[in-house]
Scaffold this active site. Structure first.
Site, PDB file in Angstrom:
ATOM      1  N   GLY A   1     -42.207  -9.384  12.968  1.00 56.18           N
ATOM      2  CA  GLY A   1     -41.242  -8.461  13.552  1.00 56.18           C
ATOM      3  C   GLY A   1     -40.961  -8.761  15.006  1.00 56.18           C
TER       4      GLY A   1
ATOM      5  N   HIS B   1     -36.189 -11.899  17.465  1.00 59.40           N
ATOM      6  CA  HIS B   1     -35.313 -12.441  18.504  1.00 59.40           C
ATOM      7  C   HIS B   1     -34.486 -13.554  17.860  1.00 59.40           C
ATOM      8  CE1 HIS B   1     -38.217 -15.715  18.580  1.00 59.40           C
ATOM      9  NE2 HIS B   1     -39.179 -14.872  18.905  1.00 59.40           N
TER      10      HIS B   1
ATOM     11  N   GLY C   1     -34.733 -16.648  17.864  1.00 61.84           N
ATOM     12  CA  GLY C   1     -35.510 -17.673  17.190  1.00 61.84           C
ATOM     13  C   GLY C   1     -35.762 -17.313  15.738  1.00 61.84           C
ATOM     14  N   HIS C   2     -36.198 -16.088  15.490  1.00 62.71           N
ATOM     15  CA  HIS C   2     -36.390 -15.630  14.111  1.00 62.71           C
ATOM     16  C   HIS C   2     -35.072 -15.668  13.336  1.00 62.71           C
ATOM     17  CE1 HIS C   2     -39.734 -13.232  16.125  1.00 62.71           C
ATOM     18  NE2 HIS C   2     -40.389 -13.912  15.214  1.00 62.71           N
TER      19      HIS C   2
ATOM     20  N   GLN D   1     -40.836 -24.266  15.355  1.00 67.58           N
ATOM     21  CA  GLN D   1     -41.640 -25.344  15.907  1.00 67.58           C
ATOM     22  C   GLN D   1     -42.322 -24.951  17.209  1.00 67.58           C
ATOM     23  OE1 GLN D   1     -42.221 -28.079  14.169  1.00 67.58           O
ATOM     24  NE2 GLN D   1     -43.575 -28.925  15.737  1.00 67.58           N
TER      25      GLN D   1
ATOM     26  N   GLN E   1     -49.494 -24.132  14.347  1.00 65.70           N
ATOM     27  CA  GLN E   1     -49.414 -23.288  13.156  1.00 65.70           C
ATOM     28  C   GLN E   1     -48.646 -23.987  12.045  1.00 65.70           C
ATOM     29  OE1 GLN E   1     -48.589 -18.823  13.120  1.00 65.70           O
ATOM     30  NE2 GLN E   1     -46.565 -19.614  12.641  1.00 65.70           N
TER      31      GLN E   1
ATOM     32  N   VAL F   1     -35.964 -22.308  19.753  1.00 68.68           N
ATOM     33  CA  VAL F   1     -34.770 -21.685  20.316  1.00 68.68           C
ATOM     34  C   VAL F   1     -35.131 -21.164  21.700  1.00 68.68           C
ATOM     35  CG1 VAL F   1     -33.037 -19.860  20.054  1.00 68.68           C
ATOM     36  CG2 VAL F   1     -33.881 -21.097  18.040  1.00 68.68           C
TER      37      VAL F   1
ATOM     38  N   SER G   1     -41.617 -13.105  20.876  1.00 69.29           N
ATOM     39  CA  SER G   1     -41.699 -11.643  20.849  1.00 69.29           C
ATOM     40  C   SER G   1     -42.456 -11.112  22.060  1.00 69.29           C
ATOM     41  CB  SER G   1     -42.373 -11.176  19.560  1.00 69.29           C
ATOM     42  OG  SER G   1     -41.624 -11.574  18.428  1.00 69.29           O
TER      43      SER G   1
END
Length: 283
Positions: free
Chosen positions: A31, A34, A36-37, A149, A154, A177, A187
């Site tokens: 959640g 932004h 990027g998501h 990325q 991760q 981004v 976030s």
């Protein structure tokens, strides 16, 4: 666009889509969305018939002194943004739904989780990531899953997880981004006041300086890392880590010879920020 809160409901929705021959893309998030998501959702939308965005703040990947309780949450806003970006379903389970009473299984990926964020956030961090991602893949059964990325380690952990456990999921890493001033979208950027926000741009500028050093032929690790560290020091930012590593297995590199990952983490104001850059020496 609809919200699904149970594993049974999620599986039923996917089964219905599969019966119609649909492909399924998953965008896992915690959640606080932004751009990027949203870029991940848009990529998934372009490549799949059904797009699922998971919305789950995963407690098992936070250390005891980290920001689980303070982590920004606004489900209504996230659902609206996800819908506009192209998500068909927001899968928003409760903690009890994901980790029911008596849950006692942990997924551990060895060899690439002990360094960088694993060394500084604790060994349990990537165990929490690997476990929740494994569970999400079991719940949603996607054909493809999309990850930013910015979290390079991760992404590598999840790629290794999928390879080692023969999971039929295509992992799609997507570009970082950035804000207009170069700060990687995160976030946790909401924690930054105006002064810290300006200071935080040093991370991207440090990566720029390292890239410039490589372009000038200074490819040994001390020169590359030193160029980046000088920029951070000039902005009053002390790196938690600043390391040159192989993008394939995170082994330490002595120089940029082919592709190399320069990864940085630092605390700026109230935020812990990470960033990275793939550096390549001229042939």
């Amino acid at each position: 666009m609809r919200i699904v809160r149970t594993v049974a409901g999620m599986r039923a929705a996917v089964a219905d889509a599969r019966a119609k021959g649909a492909s399924v893309g998953l965008v896992p998030t915690m959640g606080a969305l932004h751009d990027g998501h949203l870029s991940l959702i848009r990529r998934a939308r372009a490549e799949n018939d059904l797009v699922v965005m998971s919305l789950f703040v995963n407690p098992t990947q936070f250390g005891p002194s980290e920001d689980l309780d303070a982590y920004p949450r606004d489900e209504a806003r996230d659902v609206e943004l996800a819908g506009h970006a192209g998500a068909d379903i927001v899968f928003a389970p409760s903690v009890d739904e994901v980790y029911p009473r008596g849950f006692s299984t942990t997924v551990h990926v060895a060899g690439i989780t002990e360094v960088l964020d694993g060394a500084h956030r604790g060994a349990s961090h990537f165990d929490g990531v690997a476990t929740v991602v494994t569970k999400l893949f079991q719940m949603v059964a996607p054909d493809a899953a999309y990850f930013g990325q910015k979290d390079a380690q991760q992404v590598l952990v999840i790629q290794r997880l999928v390879r080692d456990l023969d999971m039929p999921v295509r992992i799609v890493p997507c570009p970082i981004v950035r804000e207009p001033d170069g700060l990687a979208m995160s976030s946790r950027n909401v924690y930054l006041d105006a002064a810290a926000r300006a200071q935080a741009t040093a991370l991207n500028r440090a990566l720029d300086a390292a890239e410039a050093a490589v372009a000038q032929g200074r490819t040994d690790a001390p020169a590359v890392i030193g160029a980046a560290r000088d920029v951070l020091a000039g902005a009053g930012v002390e790196a938690e880590y600043l390391e040159l590593r192989s993008p394939d297995d995170l082994r330490t590199l002595d120089r940029v010879d082919g592709a190399a990952l320069l990864a940085v983490a630092a605390r700026v104001g109230r935020a812990r920020l990470i960033d990275n850059r793939i550096l390549e020496a001229a042939p």
